[in-house]
Design an enzyme around this catalytic site. Structure first.
Site, PDB file in Angstrom:
ATOM      1  N   LYS A   1       1.100  -1.227  -0.069  1.00 23.15           N
ATOM      2  CA  LYS A   1       0.034   0.008  -0.116  1.00 23.15           C
ATOM      3  C   LYS A   1       0.720   1.186  -0.093  1.00 23.15           C
ATOM      4  O   LYS A   1       0.415   2.191  -0.410  1.00 23.15           O
ATOM      5  CB  LYS A   1      -0.657  -0.022   0.969  1.00 23.15           C
ATOM      6  CG  LYS A   1      -2.053  -1.016   1.181  1.00 23.15           C
ATOM      7  CD  LYS A   1      -2.979  -1.022   2.182  1.00 23.15           C
ATOM      8  CE  LYS A   1      -3.956  -2.128   2.093  1.00 23.15           C
ATOM      9  NZ  LYS A   1      -4.796  -2.186   3.476  1.00 23.15           N
TER      10      LYS A   1
ATOM     11  N   ASP B   1      -9.965   1.786   3.173  1.00 27.18           N
ATOM     12  CA  ASP B   1      -9.999   0.986   4.385  1.00 27.18           C
ATOM     13  C   ASP B   1     -10.823   1.451   5.633  1.00 27.18           C
ATOM     14  O   ASP B   1     -11.551   0.966   6.178  1.00 27.18           O
ATOM     15  CB  ASP B   1      -8.528   0.570   4.706  1.00 27.18           C
ATOM     16  CG  ASP B   1      -7.788  -0.278   4.055  1.00 27.18           C
ATOM     17  OD1 ASP B   1      -8.471  -1.068   3.334  1.00 27.18           O
ATOM     18  OD2 ASP B   1      -6.543  -0.334   3.949  1.00 27.18           O
TER      19      ASP B   1
HETATM   20  P1  NDP Z   1       1.362  -4.533   6.750  1.00 25.00           P
HETATM   21  O1  NDP Z   1       2.273  -5.664   6.326  1.00 25.00           O
HETATM   22  O2  NDP Z   1       1.336  -3.467   6.068  1.00 25.00           O
HETATM   23  O3  NDP Z   1       1.427  -4.411   8.373  1.00 25.00           O
HETATM   24  C1  NDP Z   1       1.704  -5.449   9.081  1.00 25.00           C
HETATM   25  C2  NDP Z   1       1.466  -4.935  10.532  1.00 25.00           C
HETATM   26  O4  NDP Z   1       1.158  -6.237  11.351  1.00 25.00           O
HETATM   27  C3  NDP Z   1       2.609  -4.474  11.005  1.00 25.00           C
HETATM   28  O5  NDP Z   1       2.456  -3.341  12.112  1.00 25.00           O
HETATM   29  C4  NDP Z   1       3.541  -5.489  11.835  1.00 25.00           C
HETATM   30  O6  NDP Z   1       4.259  -5.077  13.037  1.00 25.00           O
HETATM   31  C5  NDP Z   1       2.306  -6.152  12.394  1.00 25.00           C
HETATM   32  N1  NDP Z   1       2.623  -7.886  12.674  1.00 25.00           N
HETATM   33  C6  NDP Z   1       2.642  -8.655  11.971  1.00 25.00           C
HETATM   34  N2  NDP Z   1       2.952  -9.890  12.506  1.00 25.00           N
HETATM   35  C7  NDP Z   1       2.806  -9.656  13.843  1.00 25.00           C
HETATM   36  C8  NDP Z   1       2.880 -10.278  14.886  1.00 25.00           C
HETATM   37  N3  NDP Z   1       3.093 -11.696  14.937  1.00 25.00           N
HETATM   38  N4  NDP Z   1       2.784  -9.822  16.200  1.00 25.00           N
HETATM   39  C9  NDP Z   1       2.486  -8.497  16.206  1.00 25.00           C
HETATM   40  N5  NDP Z   1       2.279  -7.723  15.070  1.00 25.00           N
HETATM   41  C10 NDP Z   1       2.619  -8.199  14.064  1.00 25.00           C
HETATM   42  O7  NDP Z   1      -0.193  -5.181   6.559  1.00 25.00           O
HETATM   43  P2  NDP Z   1      -1.401  -4.345   6.465  1.00 25.00           P
HETATM   44  O8  NDP Z   1      -1.465  -3.232   7.369  1.00 25.00           O
HETATM   45  O9  NDP Z   1      -1.766  -4.037   5.066  1.00 25.00           O
HETATM   46  O10 NDP Z   1      -2.713  -5.299   6.769  1.00 25.00           O
HETATM   47  C11 NDP Z   1      -2.979  -5.771   8.238  1.00 25.00           C
HETATM   48  C12 NDP Z   1      -3.773  -6.695   8.159  1.00 25.00           C
HETATM   49  O11 NDP Z   1      -5.244  -6.108   8.112  1.00 25.00           O
HETATM   50  C13 NDP Z   1      -3.859  -7.998   7.528  1.00 25.00           C
HETATM   51  O12 NDP Z   1      -4.375  -9.137   8.173  1.00 25.00           O
HETATM   52  C14 NDP Z   1      -4.829  -7.744   6.242  1.00 25.00           C
HETATM   53  O13 NDP Z   1      -5.343  -8.937   5.865  1.00 25.00           O
HETATM   54  C15 NDP Z   1      -5.897  -7.003   7.095  1.00 25.00           C
HETATM   55  N6  NDP Z   1      -6.768  -5.971   6.280  1.00 25.00           N
HETATM   56  C16 NDP Z   1      -8.118  -6.148   6.174  1.00 25.00           C
HETATM   57  C17 NDP Z   1      -9.009  -5.470   5.524  1.00 25.00           C
HETATM   58  C18 NDP Z   1     -10.348  -5.759   5.183  1.00 25.00           C
HETATM   59  O14 NDP Z   1     -10.949  -5.173   4.484  1.00 25.00           O
HETATM   60  N7  NDP Z   1     -11.006  -6.664   6.297  1.00 25.00           N
HETATM   61  C19 NDP Z   1      -8.486  -4.484   4.633  1.00 25.00           C
HETATM   62  C20 NDP Z   1      -6.860  -4.129   4.925  1.00 25.00           C
HETATM   63  C21 NDP Z   1      -6.247  -5.003   5.545  1.00 25.00           C
HETATM   64  P3  NDP Z   1       5.835  -4.403  12.690  1.00 25.00           P
HETATM   65  O15 NDP Z   1       5.949  -3.217  12.101  1.00 25.00           O
HETATM   66  O16 NDP Z   1       6.430  -4.683  14.207  1.00 25.00           O
HETATM   67  O17 NDP Z   1       6.465  -5.746  11.637  1.00 25.00           O
END
Ligand code: NDP
Length: 271
Positions: A67, A104
């Site tokens: 994104k 979103d």
């Molecule tokens: P990104 O890859 O941009 O960000 C991932 C985030 O998750 C980061 O903050 C990361 O932390 C954190 N993270 C990942 N694994 C862990 C863990 N094991 N423990 C704690 N924190 C963790 O992803 P997005 O922001 O684009 O998406 C996030 C979620 O939202 C996904 O599951 C996606 O499918 C969902 N989503 C759903 C939508 C819907 O319409 N329902 C729309 C958009 C997203 P760090 O920075 O520390 O790595």
């Protein structure tokens, strides 16, 4: 010539977007071919440009982890995409002109308010995560007037940066281990559920009155986070299926100029 749109990201194979768009397409009589394109950040610019040049290509949704890359590629962006610094929806306008938007937050707020009857106004809200999705939802949540809006992330520096970006909206960051206690609404905007994990947030963030909402979704409505929150005694738990449908409706409107009714698409796939 049919209209073509696609979802770009990694992973995308699990996505239910094609089914949702098929429902909208049948409902409105607008023919749409919807593709899933799995690609890396390196291959994304060329892959998106090649898709945009395909006959009938009208736009795309962008999901994790692309994104922010999509934001950088756009020729112009909506105010809400500018505020988020992230783009999840593009429309191809010809002459290599790509218009970026972020739906979103609108999708989440519509699901909470209209579908689930959950108010944000005057509530204490905790958002877990600081990735592309968190960027998109913070502004629209702030617009609803919560009493407090706190963001916590595994990499706390990212949460601090995001809180600084939105500081004028009263958003503050806190460590996952000490986010504050007994929030009214805890929103999991991390991708941890995709790995069947739960962010290591202090359980005291939740109380028996807390509503827990996971942006991740599944066919049975359960995710690692919703199971965990239910085990903590949360008053109600929800996955992000309704949000997915609502943000898809926003995208469909951007591509076709028609707002589909979301009730049918919100029915989950048969188990
Ligand atoms: P990104 O890859 O941009 O960000 C991932 C985030 O998750 C980061 O903050 C990361 O932390 C954190 N993270 C990942 N694994 C862990 C863990 N094991 N423990 C704690 N924190 C963790 O992803 P997005 O922001 O684009 O998406 C996030 C979620 O939202 C996904 O599951 C996606 O499918 C969902 N989503 C759903 C939508 C819907 O319409 N329902 C729309 C958009 C997203 P760090 O920075 O520390 O790595």
């Amino acid at each position: 010539m049919g209209v073509r749109c696609a979802l770009f990201g990694h992973p995308v194979a699990h996505s239910r977007s094609p089914r949702i768009y098929q429902t909208f397409s049948e409902q409105t009589g607008q023919a749409l071919d919807f593709d899933l394109v799995d690609c890396t950040a390196e291959s994304f610019p060329a892959t998106l440009a090649a898709f945009a040049a395909t006959p009938g290509a009208r736009g795309a949704n962008i999901t994790l982890p692309l994104k922010l890359d999509a934001y950088a590629l756009c020729s112009a962006r909506s105010a809400r995409a500018e505020a988020a610094g992230a783009v999840n929806l593009v429309r191809f306008e010809g002459h290599n002109w790509i218009l970026g938007d972020n739906t979103d937050g609108a999708g989440l707020v519509r699901d909470l308010h209209d579908n689930l009857g959950i108010s944000i106004t005057g509530q204490r809200v905790l958002v877990l995560g600081a990735g592309g999705a968190a960027r998109g939802i913070l502004g629209p949540i702030a617009d609803c007037g919560p009493a407090a809006l706190v963001i916590a992330n595994r990499d706390s520096a990212k949460a601090d940066l995001l809180a600084a970006r939105f500081s004028a909206r009263g958003i503050r960051s806190a460590p996952l281990a000490r986010p504050g206690s007994a929030f009214d609404l805890v929103i999991n905007a991390t991708s941890a559920s995709l790995d069947n994990k739960v962010p290591e947030v202090a359980p005291s963030a939740l109380s028996l009155d807390t509503v827990a909402y996971d942006l991740a979704y599944s066919d049975d409505g359960q995710t690692a986070f919703t199971r965990w929150a239910a085990a903590q005694g949360s008053a109600s738990v929800h996955d992000g299926w309704g949000m997915l449908v609502e943000q898809a409706a926003e995208s469909f409107e951007a591509w076709f100029g028609l707002r589909p009714d979301t009730a049918q698409a919100r029915d989950r796939p048969q188990q």
